[in-house]
Design a protein around this motif. Structure first.
Motif, mmCIF file in Angstrom:
data_model
loop_
_atom_site.group_PDB
_atom_site.id
_atom_site.type_symbol
_atom_site.label_atom_id
_atom_site.label_comp_id
_atom_site.label_asym_id
_atom_site.label_seq_id
_atom_site.Cartn_x
_atom_site.Cartn_y
_atom_site.Cartn_z
ATOM 1 N N PRO A 236 6.992 48.800 -27.709
ATOM 2 C CA PRO A 236 5.716 48.590 -27.017
ATOM 3 C C PRO A 236 5.567 47.192 -26.419
ATOM 4 N N ASP A 237 6.225 46.184 -27.010
ATOM 5 C CA ASP A 237 6.103 44.829 -26.473
ATOM 6 C C ASP A 237 7.023 44.578 -25.283
ATOM 7 N N GLY A 238 7.799 45.609 -24.871
ATOM 8 C CA GLY A 238 8.668 45.493 -23.704
ATOM 9 C C GLY A 238 10.114 45.168 -24.036
ATOM 10 N N SER A 239 10.414 44.838 -25.287
ATOM 11 C CA SER A 239 11.787 44.529 -25.659
ATOM 12 C C SER A 239 12.613 45.809 -25.755
ATOM 13 N N VAL A 240 13.912 45.669 -25.506
ATOM 14 C CA VAL A 240 14.822 46.813 -25.527
ATOM 15 C C VAL A 240 15.921 46.542 -26.537
ATOM 16 N N GLU B 140 12.415 56.292 -26.286
ATOM 17 C CA GLU B 140 13.868 56.405 -26.185
ATOM 18 C C GLU B 140 14.263 56.451 -24.716
ATOM 19 N N ILE B 141 15.083 55.476 -24.302
ATOM 20 C CA ILE B 141 15.517 55.393 -22.912
ATOM 21 C C ILE B 141 16.772 56.235 -22.705
ATOM 22 N N SER B 142 17.745 56.090 -23.601
ATOM 23 C CA SER B 142 18.965 56.885 -23.476
ATOM 24 C C SER B 142 19.540 57.184 -24.852
#
Length: 70
Positions: A52-56, A26-28
């Motif tokens: 985990p694959d870098g997608s947001v 969780e980023i924000s």
């Protein structure tokens, strides 16, 4: 191989699996609650997650809670 070695290898594989696969991070997280003139409450929730694959991805949820009649 003896039975203890096989058990140890299997347990280390199962317990180490979450570290290999990865989890969402969780980023924000932002939560806002406001009250409408009619007395209802509107809760707006926005969460940004990195996979985990870098997608947001950004997930948004809006919930309206009407007050009960007294």
């Amino acid at each position: 191989m003896n039975r203890k070695t096989i058990t140890a290898v299997l347990l280390s594989g199962v317990l180490g699996m979450p570290f290999v696969v990865g989890c969402d991070r969780e980023i924000s997280h932002k939560e806002t609650v406001r009250t409408t003139p009619g007395g209802a409450q509107v809760k707006d929730e926005k969460t940004t997650v990195e996979h985990p694959d870098g997608s947001v991805t950004t997930e948004r949820q809006k919930v309206r809670v009407d007050p009960g009649n007294p």
